[in-house]
Design an enzyme around this catalytic site. Structure first.
Site, PDB file in Angstrom:
ATOM      1  N   ASP A  12       0.802  -1.232   0.000  1.00  0.00           N
ATOM      2  CA  ASP A  12       0.000   0.000   0.000  1.00  0.00           C
ATOM      3  C   ASP A  12       0.829   1.274   0.000  1.00  0.00           C
ATOM      4  O   ASP A  12       0.423   2.310   0.537  1.00  0.00           O
ATOM      5  CB  ASP A  12      -0.974   0.015   1.207  1.00  0.00           C
ATOM      6  CG  ASP A  12      -1.860  -1.215   1.221  1.00  0.00           C
ATOM      7  OD1 ASP A  12      -2.196  -1.708   0.125  1.00  0.00           O
ATOM      8  OD2 ASP A  12      -2.218  -1.677   2.314  1.00  0.00           O
ATOM      9  N   LYS A  15       1.917   1.971  -5.122  1.00  0.00           N
ATOM     10  CA  LYS A  15       2.501   1.371  -6.336  1.00  0.00           C
ATOM     11  C   LYS A  15       1.605   1.569  -7.553  1.00  0.00           C
ATOM     12  O   LYS A  15       2.077   1.866  -8.649  1.00  0.00           O
ATOM     13  CB  LYS A  15       2.740  -0.144  -6.128  1.00  0.00           C
ATOM     14  CG  LYS A  15       3.691  -0.474  -5.005  1.00  0.00           C
ATOM     15  CD  LYS A  15       3.781  -1.964  -4.775  1.00  0.00           C
ATOM     16  CE  LYS A  15       2.525  -2.608  -4.250  1.00  0.00           C
ATOM     17  NZ  LYS A  15       2.101  -2.206  -2.905  1.00  0.00           N
ATOM     18  N   ASN A  37      -5.408 -10.327  -3.590  1.00  0.00           N
ATOM     19  CA  ASN A  37      -5.055  -9.721  -2.291  1.00  0.00           C
ATOM     20  C   ASN A  37      -4.537  -8.294  -2.514  1.00  0.00           C
ATOM     21  O   ASN A  37      -4.634  -7.447  -1.633  1.00  0.00           O
ATOM     22  CB  ASN A  37      -4.002 -10.559  -1.535  1.00  0.00           C
ATOM     23  CG  ASN A  37      -2.800 -10.962  -2.386  1.00  0.00           C
ATOM     24  OD1 ASN A  37      -2.787 -10.796  -3.594  1.00  0.00           O
ATOM     25  ND2 ASN A  37      -1.780 -11.506  -1.743  1.00  0.00           N
ATOM     26  N   GLY A  39      -4.447  -4.506  -3.872  1.00  0.00           N
ATOM     27  CA  GLY A  39      -5.452  -3.465  -4.131  1.00  0.00           C
ATOM     28  C   GLY A  39      -4.698  -2.209  -4.508  1.00  0.00           C
ATOM     29  O   GLY A  39      -4.131  -1.551  -3.643  1.00  0.00           O
ATOM     30  N   HIS A  40      -4.597  -1.935  -5.799  1.00  0.00           N
ATOM     31  CA  HIS A  40      -3.802  -0.810  -6.290  1.00  0.00           C
ATOM     32  C   HIS A  40      -4.742   0.280  -6.792  1.00  0.00           C
ATOM     33  O   HIS A  40      -5.409   0.123  -7.808  1.00  0.00           O
ATOM     34  CB  HIS A  40      -2.848  -1.275  -7.409  1.00  0.00           C
ATOM     35  CG  HIS A  40      -1.828  -2.269  -6.933  1.00  0.00           C
ATOM     36  ND1 HIS A  40      -0.869  -2.806  -7.747  1.00  0.00           N
ATOM     37  CD2 HIS A  40      -1.611  -2.819  -5.706  1.00  0.00           C
ATOM     38  CE1 HIS A  40      -0.115  -3.642  -7.046  1.00  0.00           C
ATOM     39  NE2 HIS A  40      -0.558  -3.670  -5.807  1.00  0.00           N
ATOM     40  N   GLN A 211       2.090  -6.167  -3.009  1.00  0.00           N
ATOM     41  CA  GLN A 211       2.503  -6.123  -1.600  1.00  0.00           C
ATOM     42  C   GLN A 211       3.804  -5.319  -1.446  1.00  0.00           C
ATOM     43  O   GLN A 211       3.931  -4.288  -2.081  1.00  0.00           O
ATOM     44  CB  GLN A 211       2.656  -7.555  -1.038  1.00  0.00           C
ATOM     45  CG  GLN A 211       1.346  -8.331  -0.942  1.00  0.00           C
ATOM     46  CD  GLN A 211       0.894  -8.966  -2.239  1.00  0.00           C
ATOM     47  OE1 GLN A 211       1.664  -9.621  -2.905  1.00  0.00           O
ATOM     48  NE2 GLN A 211      -0.355  -8.794  -2.596  1.00  0.00           N
ATOM     49  N   THR A 286      -8.444  -3.483  -0.378  1.00  0.00           N
ATOM     50  CA  THR A 286      -9.051  -4.780  -0.676  1.00  0.00           C
ATOM     51  C   THR A 286     -10.068  -5.151   0.389  1.00  0.00           C
ATOM     52  O   THR A 286     -11.181  -5.579   0.084  1.00  0.00           O
ATOM     53  CB  THR A 286      -7.940  -5.856  -0.781  1.00  0.00           C
ATOM     54  OG1 THR A 286      -7.091  -5.494  -1.866  1.00  0.00           O
ATOM     55  CG2 THR A 286      -8.508  -7.241  -1.048  1.00  0.00           C
TER      56      THR A 286
END
Ligand code: GDP
Ligand code: IMO
Ligand code: MG
Length: 400
Positions: A12, A15, A37, A39-40, A211, A286
């Site tokens: 988080d 990115k 998993n 969440g961008h 991640q 997410t």
């Protein structure tokens, strides 16, 4: 030209936004690790997208997107995201290719993920997206890959194998029919990994990490990690070809956040932490869980840079700290009475005491105080910032 964008903390870091901005200089954005998993968040100004599976290429610029064999694909999430981009920019679906060798997250994995994590003595606090189960099944050679749906009998035998391996009963026929129905909707986008390599290896590629290094299954804060090499080391297996990546951009937030359990030396459990969460809107993209917040930890960033071979830095969210009178930065750890500015592994993070240096805050990102903060970090880390992101929107970024 090949480059990668990876997170230097616990995910988080921003990115997605950075990848969207940089994607304009590349032919294709490649996802090589993780699954939904991730969440961008990408803020286009008049609309926002949260990419869980689709690479965060700038959809307005018609860039190619590739989901490599190292990604685990949840068909429900994928179909939803494909619809979303196609509604925003007609025909953008046609820019996507997905490796046939990618594993599939089947719905029961999500329940298994929840069941297993809840029964652990030390819960990880997973995203419950079935990620660990998918990679475990891949390692145990009973997981299904997208290519298996070409031969339903083969897919069925894998489902039976999963049922035996986990000693669980489910309606194999019903699950298979349901998966095939979804598979048929993306069939035209599938490509063998070898064919993808032939098409892409001479192109300019931007690898989008998921991640962050501290969640990498080997180099992260094990066992409180995800189940893949989300750091740079995952690129080759996740793409399926030994690529030479020249530029490795490491993205770091001006402070630290973490979702889920595990050690976090600079965590703020008081109102300052709550303040950071509120100012930075630190809630999982997410799962919507509140993110744990704390000060910048240069010891961990140094470790992340060293183990990922990161050679250019990108700072995000320094705007959130604007207005703080003083900003503590963790410069080292006290371990057994001794002071260290570097660590060799992350095994003892609960036994250390962070040592802070307070720097003068800034009112504006165009101030001497902010410049001093940037120079100080560059000096400590021995690496330069290539970009500073100054807000959530794509264009809110400065090249240095
Ligand atoms: P990712 O998983 O690394 O892509 O990051 P997330 O999308 O989960 O979380 C980053 C959040 O910060 C998102 O809401 C972004 O829109 C936002 N963001 C990214 N860069 C900046 C920045 O420089 N300033 C501010 N204020 N927000 C940012
Ligand atoms: P992006 O790509 C932040 C965390 C979970 C949990 C641990 C394992 O948006 O930065 P998993 O579901 O992977 O088995 O959970 O990893 N986690 C993330 N934290 N950002 C992410 O992705 C994450 N993906 C997984 O909270 O602690
Ligand atoms: Mg995220």
């Amino acid at each position: 030209m090949k480059a990668a964008v990876i997170g230097l903390q616990w995910g988080d870091e921003g990115k997605g936004k950075v990848v969207t901005y940089l994607s304009r200089r590349y032919d294709c954005v490649v996802r090589y690790s993780g699954g939904s998993n991730a969440g961008h968040t990408v803020d286009y100004g008049n609309f926002k997208m949260v990419h869980h599976l689709l690479p965060s290429a700038d959809i307005k610029k018609q860039k190619m997107m590739y989901i490599g064999p190292g990604v685990v694909v949840d068909l429900d999430v994928l179909l939803e995201e494909i619809d979303q981009i196609n509604n925003l920019i007609p025909e953008s679906r046609s820019l996507l290719r997905i490796s046939k060798q990618a594993h599939v997250v089947i719905p029961i994995y999500r329940d298994l993920d929840e069941k297993i994590d809840s029964s652990r003595a030390n819960q990880i606090g997973t995203t419950r997206r079935g990620i660990g189960i998918s990679y475990a099944n891949r390692a145990m050679r009973c997981g299904l890959r997208l290519e298996d749906f070409e031969t339903p009998a083969r897919a069925e035998s894998f489902l039976n194998e999963i049922s035996r391996t986990w000693s669980i009963k489910f309606d194999v026929k019903m699950i298979l029919d349901n998966l095939i129905e979804k598979y048929n909707k993306i069939r035209d986008l599938l490509i063998d990994s070898s064919e993808a390599v032939r098409v892409l290896k001479e192109k300019d590629l931007l690898f989008e990490g998921t991640q962050g290094v501290l969640l990498d299954v080997d180099m992260g804060t094990y066992p409180y990690v995800t189940s893949t090499n989300c750091s740079t080391t995952g690129i080759q297996p996740g793409f399926g070809y030994p690529v030479q990546v020249d530029k490795i951009f490491g993205v770091m937030k001006a402070y630290t956040t973490r979702v889920g359990e595990g050690p976090f030396p600079t965590e703020l459990k008081d109102e300052v932490g709550e303040n950071l969460r509120r100012l930075g809107s630190e809630y999982g993209a997410t799962t919507r869980r509140p993110r744990r917040c704390g000060w910048l930890d240069l010891v961990l960033i140094k470790y992340a840079i060293e183990t990922s071979a990161c050679n250019a830095l990108i700072m995000t969210k320094a705007d959130i700290l604007s207005g703080f009178e003083k900003i503590p930065i963790c410069m080292g750890y006290k371990i057994g009475g001794k002071f260290y500015t570097q660590i060799n592994n992350t095994a003892h993070l609960t036994e250390i005491e962070p040592v802070y240096e307070e720097i003068k805050g800034w009112k504006s990102l165009h101030s001497k105080e902010f410049d001093d903060f940037i120079y100080k970090i560059e000096r400590e880390l021995g690496l330069k910032f290539a970009y500073i992101s100054t807000g959530p929107k794509i264009e809110e970024i400065t090249e240095l």
